[in-house]
Design a protein around this motif. Structure first.
Motif, short mmCIF file in Angstrom:
data_model
loop_
_atom_site.label_atom_id
_atom_site.label_comp_id
_atom_site.label_asym_id
_atom_site.label_seq_id
_atom_site.Cartn_x
_atom_site.Cartn_y
_atom_site.Cartn_z
N MET A 1 50.18 37.47 54.39
CA MET A 1 49.54 37.27 53.10
C MET A 1 49.01 38.57 52.53
O MET A 1 47.88 38.68 52.08
CB MET A 1 48.39 36.28 53.24
N THR A 3 48.97 40.25 49.83
CA THR A 3 49.25 40.26 48.39
C THR A 3 48.24 41.12 47.64
O THR A 3 47.92 40.85 46.50
CB THR A 3 49.21 38.83 47.83
N ASP A 4 47.73 42.16 48.31
CA ASP A 4 46.73 43.02 47.67
C ASP A 4 47.25 43.57 46.35
O ASP A 4 48.35 44.09 46.27
CB ASP A 4 46.36 44.19 48.58
N HIS A 5 46.44 43.43 45.33
CA HIS A 5 46.81 43.93 44.01
C HIS A 5 46.04 45.19 43.71
O HIS A 5 44.88 45.33 44.06
CB HIS A 5 46.52 42.88 42.94
N GLU A 8 43.30 46.87 38.02
CA GLU A 8 43.95 47.01 36.72
C GLU A 8 43.27 48.04 35.84
O GLU A 8 43.72 48.28 34.73
CB GLU A 8 43.99 45.64 36.02
N ARG A 61 26.87 46.37 40.11
CA ARG A 61 26.19 45.12 40.47
C ARG A 61 26.21 44.10 39.35
O ARG A 61 26.14 42.91 39.59
CB ARG A 61 24.73 45.40 40.86
N SER A 62 26.25 44.59 38.12
CA SER A 62 26.13 43.69 36.98
C SER A 62 27.47 43.58 36.24
O SER A 62 28.02 44.59 35.80
CB SER A 62 25.05 44.22 36.03
N GLU A 63 27.95 42.35 36.12
CA GLU A 63 29.22 42.14 35.41
C GLU A 63 29.11 42.50 33.92
O GLU A 63 30.01 43.14 33.38
CB GLU A 63 29.71 40.71 35.59
N THR A 73 38.85 44.26 34.32
CA THR A 73 39.74 44.36 35.47
C THR A 73 40.61 43.13 35.70
O THR A 73 41.51 43.18 36.52
CB THR A 73 38.93 44.61 36.74
N ASP A 74 40.31 42.04 35.04
CA ASP A 74 41.16 40.86 35.23
C ASP A 74 41.17 40.00 33.97
O ASP A 74 40.49 40.30 32.98
CB ASP A 74 40.76 40.05 36.47
N GLU A 75 41.94 38.91 34.02
CA GLU A 75 42.16 38.09 32.82
C GLU A 75 40.87 37.45 32.31
O GLU A 75 40.69 37.33 31.10
CB GLU A 75 43.19 37.00 33.12
N ARG A 76 39.97 37.06 33.23
CA ARG A 76 38.73 36.42 32.77
C ARG A 76 37.86 37.43 32.04
O ARG A 76 37.27 37.11 31.00
CB ARG A 76 37.97 35.84 33.97
N ARG A 77 37.76 38.65 32.57
CA ARG A 77 36.97 39.67 31.91
C ARG A 77 37.55 40.02 30.54
O ARG A 77 36.82 40.26 29.59
CB ARG A 77 36.87 40.91 32.79
N ARG B 21 39.92 40.61 45.90
CA ARG B 21 40.67 41.84 46.12
C ARG B 21 42.15 41.52 46.38
O ARG B 21 43.04 42.19 45.89
CB ARG B 21 40.07 42.60 47.30
N ALA B 22 42.39 40.47 47.16
CA ALA B 22 43.77 40.10 47.49
C ALA B 22 44.54 39.64 46.26
O ALA B 22 45.75 39.84 46.17
CB ALA B 22 43.76 38.99 48.54
N TYR B 38 35.77 28.59 34.81
CA TYR B 38 36.91 29.31 34.24
C TYR B 38 38.20 28.76 34.82
O TYR B 38 38.33 28.64 36.05
CB TYR B 38 36.80 30.82 34.55
#
Lengths: 135, 63
Positions: A1, A3-5, A8, A61-63, A73-77, B21-22, B38
């Motif tokens: 497994m 699957t490290d990405h 982004e 620490r703070s989003e 860094t990802d789709e939600r952000r 991370r994965a 979400y």
């Protein structure tokens, strides 16, 4: 497994907002020194430097701080950024329309609110056409 | 949309940080998905399903 990405956000993207913030601080120094206002120059740069420092230190620490730093860094952000941008746009449209109408009521031409409203409307129409064609 | 992400992650002994991370997303995003605040995109849902060795339908349920 395994699957490290890869993250982004590149190093350049992570430092873009702090760099722009510090650049604005330098711009404040140049403008206020040219106007012979050294106190405002120091204050303007200190304000921007403090903002950048808080963003950089808090972003781990703070989003919200990470998002304000530009770390989408990802789709939600990215979705959060899009919603915040849309909300901001809606508030700005209301402010522009209120300014335009207020100026008209006062018997003025509505300038410069008319130009800003026009630019916003044209941009929105063109963007809607462009993005609807892209699907 | 409900999901089984927290349960599957716990069974595998992973932290939210490790799973994020994965999958190439933040810890906060994993937390938001687990709490159903979400709903992930289809590509992310498929990546999650492959990671856990399940189908998307086994992990995500529409109420």
């Amino acid at each position: 497994m395994s699957t490290d990405h890869k993250p982004e956000t590149t190093r350049g993207q992570r430092w873009a907002v702090p760099a722009v913030g510090l650049a604005m601080g330098v711009v404040f120094i140049a403008i206020f020194l040219a106007r012979h206002e050294p106190g405002m120059a120091a204050g303007g740069f200190a304000t921007m430097a403090a903002y950048v420092l808080i963003l950089v230190m808090a972003s781990r620490r703070s989003e919200p701080a990470a998002l304000l730093r530009g770390q989408q860094t990802d789709e939600r952000r990215r979705a959060i950024n899009q919603r915040a941008s849309t909300f901001t746009l809606n508030v700005l449209v209301l402010v522009l329309l209120a300014g335009f109408v207020t100026e008209l009521i006062r018997g003025h031409s509505g300038h410069p609110w008319d130009v800003l409203c026009g630019a916003g409307a044209v941009t929105y129409i063109l963007a809607t056409i462009y993005f609807s064609r892209r699907g | 949309m409900r999901n089984e992400v927290r349960q599957l992650r716990t069974v595998m002994g992973l932290s939210q940080q490790e799973l994020g991370r994965a999958l190439g997303v933040s810890r906060q995003t994993i937390n938001a998905i687990e709490q159903s605040r979400y709903d992930p995109s289809l590509p992310l849902a498929i990546r999650m399903a492959r990671y856990f060795g399940k189908t998307v339908e086994e992990i995500f349920h529409v109420d």
